[in-house]
Design a protein around this motif. Sequence first.
Motif, PDB file in Angstrom:
ATOM      1  N   LEU A 191     -29.348 -37.395   0.367  1.00  0.00           N
ATOM      2  CA  LEU A 191     -30.783 -36.712   0.519  1.00  0.00           C
ATOM      3  C   LEU A 191     -30.403 -35.530   1.537  1.00  0.00           C
ATOM      4  O   LEU A 191     -29.814 -35.753   2.506  1.00  0.00           O
ATOM      5  N   THR A 192     -30.859 -34.401   1.517  1.00  0.00           N
ATOM      6  CA  THR A 192     -30.702 -33.272   2.023  1.00  0.00           C
ATOM      7  C   THR A 192     -31.972 -32.693   2.752  1.00  0.00           C
ATOM      8  O   THR A 192     -33.035 -33.055   2.537  1.00  0.00           O
ATOM      9  N   ASN A 193     -31.829 -31.773   3.655  1.00  0.00           N
ATOM     10  CA  ASN A 193     -32.812 -31.089   4.442  1.00  0.00           C
ATOM     11  C   ASN A 193     -33.257 -29.891   3.738  1.00  0.00           C
ATOM     12  O   ASN A 193     -33.843 -28.925   4.277  1.00  0.00           O
ATOM     13  N   GLY A 194     -32.938 -29.769   2.419  1.00  0.00           N
ATOM     14  CA  GLY A 194     -33.161 -28.576   1.583  1.00  0.00           C
ATOM     15  C   GLY A 194     -34.667 -28.139   1.615  1.00  0.00           C
ATOM     16  O   GLY A 194     -35.434 -29.015   1.932  1.00  0.00           O
ATOM     17  N   SER A 195     -34.909 -27.046   0.750  1.00  0.00           N
ATOM     18  CA  SER A 195     -36.379 -26.817   0.600  1.00  0.00           C
ATOM     19  C   SER A 195     -37.061 -27.581  -0.215  1.00  0.00           C
ATOM     20  O   SER A 195     -36.472 -28.214  -1.084  1.00  0.00           O
ATOM     21  N   ARG A 196     -38.447 -27.357  -0.372  1.00  0.00           N
ATOM     22  CA  ARG A 196     -39.299 -27.917  -1.395  1.00  0.00           C
ATOM     23  C   ARG A 196     -39.267 -26.870  -2.560  1.00  0.00           C
ATOM     24  O   ARG A 196     -39.766 -25.758  -2.438  1.00  0.00           O
ATOM     25  N   THR A 197     -38.996 -27.430  -3.594  1.00  0.00           N
ATOM     26  CA  THR A 197     -38.791 -26.673  -4.948  1.00  0.00           C
ATOM     27  C   THR A 197     -39.701 -27.091  -5.975  1.00  0.00           C
ATOM     28  O   THR A 197     -40.448 -26.462  -6.847  1.00  0.00           O
ATOM     29  N   GLY A 198     -40.064 -28.189  -6.008  1.00  0.00           N
ATOM     30  CA  GLY A 198     -41.034 -29.003  -6.776  1.00  0.00           C
ATOM     31  C   GLY A 198     -40.307 -29.226  -8.090  1.00  0.00           C
ATOM     32  O   GLY A 198     -41.005 -29.752  -9.321  1.00  0.00           O
ATOM     33  N   VAL A 199     -39.021 -28.946  -8.141  1.00  0.00           N
ATOM     34  CA  VAL A 199     -38.430 -29.217  -9.435  1.00  0.00           C
ATOM     35  C   VAL A 199     -37.227 -30.299  -9.233  1.00  0.00           C
ATOM     36  O   VAL A 199     -36.528 -30.189  -8.671  1.00  0.00           O
ATOM     37  N   PHE A 200     -37.598 -31.379 -10.066  1.00  0.00           N
ATOM     38  CA  PHE A 200     -36.489 -32.482  -9.995  1.00  0.00           C
ATOM     39  C   PHE A 200     -36.817 -33.325 -11.404  1.00  0.00           C
ATOM     40  O   PHE A 200     -37.748 -32.863 -12.449  1.00  0.00           O
ATOM     41  N   ARG A 201     -35.715 -34.206 -11.541  1.00  0.00           N
ATOM     42  CA  ARG A 201     -35.924 -35.388 -12.730  1.00  0.00           C
ATOM     43  C   ARG A 201     -36.297 -36.514 -12.350  1.00  0.00           C
ATOM     44  O   ARG A 201     -35.987 -37.077 -11.355  1.00  0.00           O
ATOM     45  N   ILE A 202     -36.976 -37.294 -13.273  1.00  0.00           N
ATOM     46  CA  ILE A 202     -37.582 -38.725 -13.191  1.00  0.00           C
ATOM     47  C   ILE A 202     -36.548 -39.561 -13.858  1.00  0.00           C
ATOM     48  O   ILE A 202     -36.548 -39.085 -15.066  1.00  0.00           O
ATOM     49  N   GLY A 203     -35.734 -40.503 -13.444  1.00  0.00           N
ATOM     50  CA  GLY A 203     -35.055 -41.410 -14.284  1.00  0.00           C
ATOM     51  C   GLY A 203     -35.450 -42.763 -14.165  1.00  0.00           C
ATOM     52  O   GLY A 203     -36.403 -43.059 -13.623  1.00  0.00           O
ATOM     53  N   GLY A 204     -34.439 -43.750 -14.671  1.00  0.00           N
ATOM     54  CA  GLY A 204     -34.773 -45.167 -14.322  1.00  0.00           C
ATOM     55  C   GLY A 204     -33.624 -46.002 -13.365  1.00  0.00           C
ATOM     56  O   GLY A 204     -33.283 -45.343 -12.277  1.00  0.00           O
ATOM     57  N   ASP A 205     -32.724 -46.747 -14.048  1.00  0.00           N
ATOM     58  CA  ASP A 205     -31.899 -47.427 -13.225  1.00  0.00           C
ATOM     59  C   ASP A 205     -30.657 -46.773 -13.042  1.00  0.00           C
ATOM     60  O   ASP A 205     -29.813 -47.135 -12.039  1.00  0.00           O
ATOM     61  N   GLN A 206     -30.501 -45.730 -13.855  1.00  0.00           N
ATOM     62  CA  GLN A 206     -29.010 -45.094 -13.506  1.00  0.00           C
ATOM     63  C   GLN A 206     -29.146 -43.876 -12.568  1.00  0.00           C
ATOM     64  O   GLN A 206     -30.290 -43.197 -12.697  1.00  0.00           O
ATOM     65  N   ALA A 207     -28.121 -43.818 -11.901  1.00  0.00           N
ATOM     66  CA  ALA A 207     -28.106 -42.405 -10.949  1.00  0.00           C
ATOM     67  C   ALA A 207     -28.142 -41.211 -11.665  1.00  0.00           C
ATOM     68  O   ALA A 207     -27.159 -41.181 -12.534  1.00  0.00           O
ATOM     69  N   LEU A 208     -29.026 -40.385 -11.335  1.00  0.00           N
ATOM     70  CA  LEU A 208     -29.022 -38.999 -12.229  1.00  0.00           C
ATOM     71  C   LEU A 208     -27.898 -38.188 -11.418  1.00  0.00           C
ATOM     72  O   LEU A 208     -27.875 -37.931 -10.253  1.00  0.00           O
ATOM     73  N   GLN A 209     -27.295 -37.405 -12.368  1.00  0.00           N
ATOM     74  CA  GLN A 209     -26.203 -36.473 -11.961  1.00  0.00           C
ATOM     75  C   GLN A 209     -26.639 -34.942 -12.444  1.00  0.00           C
ATOM     76  O   GLN A 209     -27.172 -34.886 -13.521  1.00  0.00           O
ATOM     77  N   ASP A 210     -26.469 -33.776 -11.537  1.00  0.00           N
ATOM     78  CA  ASP A 210     -26.653 -32.443 -11.928  1.00  0.00           C
ATOM     79  C   ASP A 210     -25.298 -32.411 -12.726  1.00  0.00           C
ATOM     80  O   ASP A 210     -24.508 -32.949 -13.122  1.00  0.00           O
ATOM     81  N   LYS A 211     -25.347 -30.960 -13.211  1.00  0.00           N
ATOM     82  CA  LYS A 211     -24.309 -30.443 -14.068  1.00  0.00           C
ATOM     83  C   LYS A 211     -22.790 -30.594 -13.417  1.00  0.00           C
ATOM     84  O   LYS A 211     -21.786 -30.563 -13.913  1.00  0.00           O
ATOM     85  N   ARG A 212     -22.958 -30.561 -11.960  1.00  0.00           N
ATOM     86  CA  ARG A 212     -21.501 -30.693 -11.241  1.00  0.00           C
ATOM     87  C   ARG A 212     -21.174 -32.093 -10.912  1.00  0.00           C
ATOM     88  O   ARG A 212     -20.488 -32.223 -10.083  1.00  0.00           O
TER      89      ARG A 212
END
Length: 244
Positions: A191-212
């Motif tokens: 969890l970061t102190n980054g800005s509010r973008t309103g863009v994210f994904r909703i998942g379930g039991d598995q940890a969501l990863q970005d392209k990196r």
Amino acid sequence: MKPGTLVYVALVFLAGAAHGNPTLNIVIYGATGEVGSHIVQEALQRGHHVTAVSRKPEQVDMQHDRLAVVKGDLLDKASVTEIVTGKDVVIVSVRGVIGKSGTPESALQFIAAEVLVDALSRQGERAPRLLHVGGSGSLEVEPGIRYAAKLPKVFIPKGLEVEILGQILSLEFYRKVDDVKWTYVTPPKNLTNGSRTGVFRIGGDQALQDKRGRTRLSRADFAVALVDEAEKAQHVRQRISVAY
């Protein structure tokens, strides 16, 4: 208040009204924490009424026309019942360990789950919904393997280990509850102190990863996702995860 904030708040409020989102009365336990404070701000910006609960309300310096700060303790069942009665949503975002037993049952997160479910189940259909800020240690990083199992315990303080296991126990507890409208909302491990973008994904039991391959989210965007769930109730009696 910074220049332009009033305009932003008004736009957010109007946007919520345009989508038919009613004004909610929201109780927040842990409102002064790093995550909880963002949830308070997000809820107020959308026009909701917020009751921030603290054992020491005099130490809360947040002020807003729609913010009430009250004295309360999750270990005091009578206090919990009094505070949550008549509200629409209860959000719990707490951490800590009670006593010295060193068991997962002593994690405040688990104690809060038990106390709140008991209080809400007694209210039947009139009870508010319950949103629990969960722990990333409960997420699966491989099929059937939680992130908690991958942590090098030799480097983890005992108190933190108890909290992690307490969050896992909380999720297991909730999954047996069918008379309270709960949602277990899980942040990513970063969890970061980054800005509010309103863009994210909703998942379930598995940890969501970005392209990196990163599992991350700003606290501000986690608050957006959580208040979205408070408004829309799209994942009742489910665990969801949130990440970029």
